[in-house]
Design a protein around this motif. Sequence first.
Motif, PDB file in Angstrom:
ATOM      1  N   MET A   1     -19.700 -16.107 -13.104  1.00 24.15           N
ATOM      2  CA  MET A   1     -20.228 -17.295 -13.735  1.00 24.15           C
ATOM      3  C   MET A   1     -19.072 -18.168 -14.207  1.00 24.15           C
ATOM      4  O   MET A   1     -18.194 -17.699 -14.921  1.00 24.15           O
ATOM      5  N   ALA A   2     -19.113 -19.407 -13.855  1.00 25.97           N
ATOM      6  CA  ALA A   2     -18.031 -20.311 -14.217  1.00 25.97           C
ATOM      7  C   ALA A   2     -18.142 -20.789 -15.660  1.00 25.97           C
ATOM      8  O   ALA A   2     -17.142 -20.976 -16.325  1.00 25.97           O
ATOM      9  N   ASN A   3     -19.339 -21.009 -16.147  1.00 29.84           N
ATOM     10  CA  ASN A   3     -19.482 -21.461 -17.524  1.00 29.84           C
ATOM     11  C   ASN A   3     -20.824 -21.017 -18.093  1.00 29.84           C
ATOM     12  O   ASN A   3     -21.719 -20.614 -17.344  1.00 29.84           O
ATOM     13  N   PRO A   4     -20.959 -21.082 -19.422  1.00 31.15           N
ATOM     14  CA  PRO A   4     -22.197 -20.598 -20.050  1.00 31.15           C
ATOM     15  C   PRO A   4     -23.444 -21.366 -19.598  1.00 31.15           C
ATOM     16  O   PRO A   4     -24.526 -20.791 -19.535  1.00 31.15           O
ATOM     17  N   TYR A   5     -23.296 -22.636 -19.267  1.00 27.25           N
ATOM     18  CA  TYR A   5     -24.450 -23.429 -18.849  1.00 27.25           C
ATOM     19  C   TYR A   5     -25.001 -22.945 -17.509  1.00 27.25           C
ATOM     20  O   TYR A   5     -26.215 -22.901 -17.311  1.00 27.25           O
ATOM     21  N   GLU A   6     -24.101 -22.569 -16.600  1.00 31.11           N
ATOM     22  CA  GLU A   6     -24.544 -22.022 -15.313  1.00 31.11           C
ATOM     23  C   GLU A   6     -25.240 -20.683 -15.516  1.00 31.11           C
ATOM     24  O   GLU A   6     -26.247 -20.397 -14.868  1.00 31.11           O
ATOM     25  N   LEU A   7     -24.694 -19.874 -16.422  1.00 33.39           N
ATOM     26  CA  LEU A   7     -25.300 -18.580 -16.719  1.00 33.39           C
ATOM     27  C   LEU A   7     -26.706 -18.760 -17.282  1.00 33.39           C
ATOM     28  O   LEU A   7     -27.652 -18.106 -16.841  1.00 33.39           O
TER      29      LEU A   7
ATOM     30  N   ALA B   1     -28.693 -21.355 -16.935  1.00 41.05           N
ATOM     31  CA  ALA B   1     -29.566 -21.899 -15.887  1.00 41.05           C
ATOM     32  C   ALA B   1     -30.015 -20.797 -14.929  1.00 41.05           C
ATOM     33  O   ALA B   1     -31.192 -20.751 -14.542  1.00 41.05           O
ATOM     34  N   LYS B   2     -29.090 -19.903 -14.576  1.00 40.61           N
ATOM     35  CA  LYS B   2     -29.435 -18.804 -13.671  1.00 40.61           C
ATOM     36  C   LYS B   2     -30.463 -17.885 -14.320  1.00 40.61           C
ATOM     37  O   LYS B   2     -31.439 -17.480 -13.682  1.00 40.61           O
ATOM     38  N   ILE B   3     -30.257 -17.565 -15.592  1.00 43.13           N
ATOM     39  CA  ILE B   3     -31.199 -16.694 -16.298  1.00 43.13           C
ATOM     40  C   ILE B   3     -32.567 -17.357 -16.393  1.00 43.13           C
ATOM     41  O   ILE B   3     -33.590 -16.713 -16.135  1.00 43.13           O
ATOM     42  N   GLN B   4     -32.594 -18.632 -16.739  1.00 46.56           N
ATOM     43  CA  GLN B   4     -33.878 -19.338 -16.840  1.00 46.56           C
ATOM     44  C   GLN B   4     -34.619 -19.329 -15.510  1.00 46.56           C
ATOM     45  O   GLN B   4     -35.835 -19.132 -15.474  1.00 46.56           O
ATOM     46  N   GLN B   5     -33.910 -19.530 -14.435  1.00 51.95           N
ATOM     47  CA  GLN B   5     -34.528 -19.519 -13.111  1.00 51.95           C
ATOM     48  C   GLN B   5     -35.071 -18.131 -12.786  1.00 51.95           C
ATOM     49  O   GLN B   5     -36.195 -17.976 -12.313  1.00 51.95           O
ATOM     50  N   ARG B   6     -34.278 -17.101 -13.055  1.00 48.30           N
ATOM     51  CA  ARG B   6     -34.672 -15.732 -12.737  1.00 48.30           C
ATOM     52  C   ARG B   6     -35.802 -15.226 -13.633  1.00 48.30           C
ATOM     53  O   ARG B   6     -36.531 -14.310 -13.262  1.00 48.30           O
ATOM     54  N   MET B   7     -35.964 -15.800 -14.824  1.00 48.48           N
ATOM     55  CA  MET B   7     -37.010 -15.367 -15.759  1.00 48.48           C
ATOM     56  C   MET B   7     -38.413 -15.683 -15.217  1.00 48.48           C
ATOM     57  O   MET B   7     -39.401 -15.175 -15.746  1.00 48.48           O
ATOM     58  N   GLN B   8     -38.506 -16.470 -14.155  1.00 50.54           N
ATOM     59  CA  GLN B   8     -39.793 -16.746 -13.519  1.00 50.54           C
ATOM     60  C   GLN B   8     -40.356 -15.497 -12.854  1.00 50.54           C
ATOM     61  O   GLN B   8     -41.553 -15.379 -12.640  1.00 50.54           O
ATOM     62  N   ASP B   9     -39.472 -14.561 -12.514  1.00 52.41           N
ATOM     63  CA  ASP B   9     -39.861 -13.287 -11.907  1.00 52.41           C
ATOM     64  C   ASP B   9     -40.208 -12.316 -13.033  1.00 52.41           C
ATOM     65  O   ASP B   9     -39.354 -11.966 -13.836  1.00 52.41           O
ATOM     66  N   PRO B  10     -41.482 -11.866 -13.112  1.00 51.16           N
ATOM     67  CA  PRO B  10     -41.895 -10.991 -14.222  1.00 51.16           C
ATOM     68  C   PRO B  10     -41.142  -9.665 -14.280  1.00 51.16           C
ATOM     69  O   PRO B  10     -40.902  -9.142 -15.362  1.00 51.16           O
TER      70      PRO B  10
END
Length: 77
Positions: A1-7, A9-18
């Motif tokens: 991960m390059a920066n906390p914002y990318e991290l 964003a990735k977590i928010q996207q992945r949280m769609q998967d239950p």
Amino acid sequence: MANPYELIAKIQQRMQDPVFAAQFNSLIQKLNSIPGLQQEVMRIAKIDNPSKRQKAINRLPPKVKSTVEEMMRLLNS
């Protein structure tokens, strides 16, 4: 991960998967039960170099290390 914002964003996207969300939340509960660990995990997650990241993980106590390694595998899967 390059920066906390990318991290984040990735977590928010992945949280769609239950399944991911349940695993992630379980690990977060474990991490939050240890004072100061959350900040250390965020610092480790931001390390771009895999060998440096692994060295940082290796310095953690064994119980903590396994939880952090599980979190890294989950985020990188």
